[in-house]
Write an enzyme that holds these catalytic residues in place. Structure first.
Site, PDB file in Angstrom:
ATOM      1  N   LYS A 256      35.876  30.647  46.751  1.00 37.09           N
ATOM      2  CA  LYS A 256      34.630  30.895  45.813  1.00 37.09           C
ATOM      3  C   LYS A 256      34.433  29.476  44.962  1.00 37.09           C
ATOM      4  CE  LYS A 256      33.508  33.041  42.015  1.00 37.09           C
ATOM      5  NZ  LYS A 256      32.619  32.202  41.670  1.00 37.09           N
TER       6      LYS A 256
ATOM      7  N   GLY B  26      39.653  26.921  36.185  1.00 35.52           N
ATOM      8  CA  GLY B  26      38.720  27.242  35.276  1.00 35.52           C
ATOM      9  C   GLY B  26      39.218  27.487  33.943  1.00 35.52           C
TER      10      GLY B  26
ATOM     11  N   GLY C  11      41.758  32.628  33.819  1.00 29.47           N
ATOM     12  CA  GLY C  11      43.010  32.631  34.527  1.00 29.47           C
ATOM     13  C   GLY C  11      44.080  33.454  34.211  1.00 29.47           C
TER      14      GLY C  11
ATOM     15  N   GLU D 131      45.189  26.182  37.101  1.00 27.94           N
ATOM     16  CA  GLU D 131      44.560  24.976  36.156  1.00 27.94           C
ATOM     17  C   GLU D 131      43.506  25.283  35.238  1.00 27.94           C
ATOM     18  OE1 GLU D 131      45.831  21.785  36.741  1.00 27.94           O
ATOM     19  OE2 GLU D 131      46.808  22.312  38.665  1.00 27.94           O
TER      20      GLU D 131
ATOM     21  N   CYS E 284      38.193  18.968  32.007  1.00 27.04           N
ATOM     22  CA  CYS E 284      39.479  19.986  31.251  1.00 27.04           C
ATOM     23  C   CYS E 284      40.310  18.974  30.536  1.00 27.04           C
ATOM     24  CB  CYS E 284      40.126  20.484  32.474  1.00 27.04           C
ATOM     25  SG  CYS E 284      40.436  19.264  33.797  1.00 27.04           S
TER      26      CYS E 284
ATOM     27  N   GLU F 262      38.501  25.181  22.899  1.00 23.72           N
ATOM     28  CA  GLU F 262      38.007  24.099  23.739  1.00 23.72           C
ATOM     29  C   GLU F 262      36.411  24.272  23.674  1.00 23.72           C
ATOM     30  OE1 GLU F 262      38.284  25.132  28.047  1.00 23.72           O
ATOM     31  OE2 GLU F 262      38.838  23.019  28.556  1.00 23.72           O
TER      32      GLU F 262
HETATM   33  P1  NAD Z   1      35.145  30.007  34.302  1.00 27.90           P
HETATM   34  O1  NAD Z   1      36.744  30.664  33.956  1.00 27.90           O
HETATM   35  O2  NAD Z   1      34.130  30.661  33.525  1.00 27.90           O
HETATM   36  O3  NAD Z   1      34.965  30.389  35.823  1.00 27.90           O
HETATM   37  C1  NAD Z   1      35.842  29.457  36.793  1.00 27.90           C
HETATM   38  C2  NAD Z   1      35.599  30.052  38.166  1.00 27.90           C
HETATM   39  O4  NAD Z   1      35.986  31.548  37.926  1.00 27.90           O
HETATM   40  C3  NAD Z   1      34.192  30.434  38.299  1.00 27.90           C
HETATM   41  O5  NAD Z   1      33.990  30.255  40.099  1.00 27.90           O
HETATM   42  C4  NAD Z   1      33.821  31.823  38.050  1.00 27.90           C
HETATM   43  O6  NAD Z   1      32.825  32.412  38.689  1.00 27.90           O
HETATM   44  C5  NAD Z   1      34.953  32.363  38.485  1.00 27.90           C
HETATM   45  N1  NAD Z   1      35.382  33.765  38.031  1.00 27.90           N
HETATM   46  C6  NAD Z   1      34.848  34.200  36.564  1.00 27.90           C
HETATM   47  N2  NAD Z   1      35.351  35.475  36.268  1.00 27.90           N
HETATM   48  C7  NAD Z   1      36.128  35.706  37.215  1.00 27.90           C
HETATM   49  C8  NAD Z   1      36.743  36.803  37.423  1.00 27.90           C
HETATM   50  N3  NAD Z   1      37.193  37.809  36.580  1.00 27.90           N
HETATM   51  N4  NAD Z   1      37.886  36.950  38.475  1.00 27.90           N
HETATM   52  C9  NAD Z   1      37.833  35.709  39.282  1.00 27.90           C
HETATM   53  N5  NAD Z   1      37.092  34.898  39.045  1.00 27.90           N
HETATM   54  C10 NAD Z   1      36.179  34.654  38.056  1.00 27.90           C
HETATM   55  O7  NAD Z   1      35.492  28.625  33.948  1.00 27.90           O
HETATM   56  P2  NAD Z   1      34.014  27.440  34.002  1.00 27.90           P
HETATM   57  O8  NAD Z   1      33.169  27.543  32.895  1.00 27.90           O
HETATM   58  O9  NAD Z   1      33.408  27.518  35.605  1.00 27.90           O
HETATM   59  O10 NAD Z   1      34.967  26.117  33.760  1.00 27.90           O
HETATM   60  C11 NAD Z   1      35.439  25.531  32.797  1.00 27.90           C
HETATM   61  C12 NAD Z   1      36.806  25.632  32.737  1.00 27.90           C
HETATM   62  O11 NAD Z   1      37.471  25.337  33.589  1.00 27.90           O
HETATM   63  C13 NAD Z   1      37.142  25.080  31.432  1.00 27.90           C
HETATM   64  O12 NAD Z   1      38.066  25.933  30.590  1.00 27.90           O
HETATM   65  C14 NAD Z   1      38.040  23.895  32.120  1.00 27.90           C
HETATM   66  O13 NAD Z   1      38.863  23.290  30.922  1.00 27.90           O
HETATM   67  C15 NAD Z   1      38.415  24.393  33.155  1.00 27.90           C
HETATM   68  N6  NAD Z   1      39.005  23.286  33.947  1.00 27.90           N
HETATM   69  C16 NAD Z   1      40.259  23.117  34.212  1.00 27.90           C
HETATM   70  C17 NAD Z   1      40.569  22.224  35.183  1.00 27.90           C
HETATM   71  C18 NAD Z   1      42.151  21.806  35.297  1.00 27.90           C
HETATM   72  O14 NAD Z   1      42.390  20.781  36.253  1.00 27.90           O
HETATM   73  N7  NAD Z   1      42.886  22.235  34.435  1.00 27.90           N
HETATM   74  C19 NAD Z   1      39.473  21.198  35.851  1.00 27.90           C
HETATM   75  C20 NAD Z   1      38.258  21.837  35.660  1.00 27.90           C
HETATM   76  C21 NAD Z   1      38.037  22.790  34.790  1.00 27.90           C
END
Ligand code: NAD
Length: 494
Positions: free
Chosen positions: A178, A231, A236, A253, A287, A387
């Site tokens: 997804k 995310g 997470g 991650e 990130c 963040e």
């Molecule tokens: P997010 O956590 O809002 O969403 C990430 C993904 O999770 C999306 O596909 C979203 O639809 C899904 N999601 C949302 N709620 C969920 C749930 N309850 N159950 C399962 N899936 C769910 O993050 P975002 O706004 O898309 O991305 C930004 C974040 O990602 C920042 O915190 C950034 O630091 C992190 N990030 C980390 C890395 C890394 O390698 N550590 C890389 C890129 C981004």
């Protein structure tokens, strides 16, 4: 507009919901795509397809490594052949400047090539043992984990997908996937390339939709053997809790609030450039962005003056025009960043440059934010602790090396960190003290698929990329062979 569909068991199909969601381009707020909006039933159907593929059909899992590598090499080739289209798609969808998206596409192809190259070089061990049970040979072999679920964010839409898909497929798993609903289009195109490359039906299944309708089902499913998520830390943590049901393997991650530590003896011009890359690249939506500048007092004034000069000259505009800084991904994200900027001002930080939405030169309909620097911050401010995920830098000052290390580690995150100094021993000493998984000396942000990627503390669990990234998608089995089956010996035989 043609509806972008799910890909389940080798068939492109709309969600059972019959509903769709518009994808908004951040450059001007226009609709750039329409995707099917899935329900939990779609996620369950995809999991069932992956389960059948892995446990019943076994086509991908049992395919010789060299043949699997051939398909992954073909995927890399197809990414290259479609590079322009994929880069434009990410630029329109995410907002990033086209040249950054082109870099992502090239890294995506390299990632598939890297893991294709590892498949036919399996690693294992063999140990001759002779303890109380007699003479034995113990071997270890690697096997795929099974059914994997993968969830990605929107900041590197294609590249984050490939970081997960390439090692997972290389290891012989079947999967459900997804992407973020904020930027799903390039990943859907990638799945078309999987089909063209000859990936067997059911091996990789795509479900488009929200976290609550799709991601959550992946995390809770008893039929999923492993979940990998990139995310926010908050989501997470929820995934780790949901995954506890069947104790599936978890790879996370997550977020960061990484430091860049700058000492007085640095090359000022080069250091300013690295700091700008660290916070303005991809609009700060990285990130590993070094969003906390921790600077020695002797160079502070000259450095901030030069940084403000350069930051105020940054060009801003639609990603397709290749500016220095594109729009942030969505209106929500823009409002969240602007709200943090207001908080910084209220908390008493000194706004050195930026601080506003950018609406000039036809940018009034898009989601643009000026490069923003806050000086004289203190460790307890929210703009230092949380963040922000935008082009906003918070500056803290130190006098001694010990103070620098203490400030750098004063965070719940532990993803990355950079140290800039001409003193090599100090660079290594400070870097070794950083509680972070990815570190840079005299640079900031370079990333390679050959090296492991991942965080300490609340920045995650496990590693992506490198040989270690492949290992995460494998189980290790030990096989003990009794070399004298006719003659059992042991502590209970007298
Ligand atoms: P997010 O956590 O809002 O969403 C990430 C993904 O999770 C999306 O596909 C979203 O639809 C899904 N999601 C949302 N709620 C969920 C749930 N309850 N159950 C399962 N899936 C769910 O993050 P975002 O706004 O898309 O991305 C930004 C974040 O990602 C920042 O915190 C950034 O630091 C992190 N990030 C980390 C890395 C890394 O390698 N550590 C890389 C890129 C981004």
């Amino acid at each position: 507009m043609e509806i972008v569909k799910n890909y389940i068991n080798g068939v492109w199909k709309e969600s059972v919901s019959g509903k769709t969601e518009e994808v908004i381009g951040p450059a001007d707020g226009s609709v750039i795509g329409v995707v099917t909006d899935s329900l939990p039933q779609d996620a369950e159907e995809a999991i069932a397809a992956a389960k059948k593929s892995f446990y019943t059909d076994r086509t991908w899992r049992d395919m010789p490594g060299v043949a699997r590598a051939g398909i992954l090499y073909r995927i890399a080739e197809l990414i290259d052949e479609n590079a322009h289209d994929l880069a434009v798609t990410d630029t329109l969808d995410n907002g990033k400047p086209l040249r950054e998206a082109e870099g992502d596409v090239s890294d995506a192809a390299e990632c598939f090539r890297y893991y294709a190259g590892l498949i036919d070089k399996p690693e294992g061990g063999a140990y001759a043992t002779n303890n109380g049970f007699g003479e034995m040979l113990n071997m270890t072999v690697k096997e795929p984990v099974g059914v994997c679920a993968q969830i990605t964010p929107w900041n590197y839409p294609l590249l984050m997908s490939c970081w997960k898909l390439a090692p997972c497929l290389a290891a012989g798993n079947s999967l459900v996937f997804k992407p973020s609903s904020k930027a799903p289009l390039s990943t859907a195109k990638l799945f078309h390339l999987f089909e063209e490359a000859g990936l067997p039906a059911g091996t990789a299944n795509l479900v488009l939709g929200s976290g609550s309708n799709v991601g959550n089902v992946f995390a809770e499913s008893e039929d999923v053997d492993m979940i990998t998520f990139t995310g926010s830390t908050k989501v997470g943590q929820g995934i780790a809790r949901a995954a506890a049901g069947n104790l599936k393997k978890v790879g996370l991650e997550l977020g960061g609030k990484s430091p860049v530590v700058i000492f007085d003896d640095c090359d000022l011009e080069a250091a300013v450039e690295w700091v700008m890359i660290g916070i303005f690249f991809n609009g700060g939506q990285v990130c590993s962005a070094t969003s906390r500048l921790i600077i020695q007092d002797g160079i502070h004034d000259a450095f901030i003056k030069r940084l403000a000069e350069k930051a105020s000259k940054v060009t801003i505009g639609p990603g397709m025009e290749n500016p220095d800084l594109g729009p942030v991904v969505s209106e929500d994200q823009m409002n969240k960043i602007l709200s943090y900027i207001r908080t910084g001002i209220e908390e008493g930080a000194e706004l050195v440059c930026g601080g506003k939405r950018y609406t000039e030169n036809g940018c009034d309909k898009g989601y643009y934010i000026e490069p923003t620097v806050f000086d004289h911050c203190s460790p307890d401010m929210r703009i230092v602790k949380e963040e922000i995920f935008g082009p906003v830098l918070s500056v803290l000052t130190f006098h001694t090396e010990e103070e620098a290390v203490a400030l750098a580690n004063d965070t719940e995150y532990g993803l990355a960190g950079a140290v800039i100094t001409r003193d090599g021993a100090r660079a290594l000493r400070v870097t070794r003290e950083l509680r972070a998984g990815i570190t840079w000396i005299n640079c900031d942000q370079p990333t390679f698929c050959q090296a492991p990627w991942g965080g300490y503390k609340k920045s995650g669990i496990g590693r992506e990329l490198s040989v270690q990234g492949l290992d995460e998608y494998q189980e290790t089995k030990q096989i003990n062979i009794n070399l004298h089956p006719e003659n059992p010996v042991g502590w209970y035989v007298h």
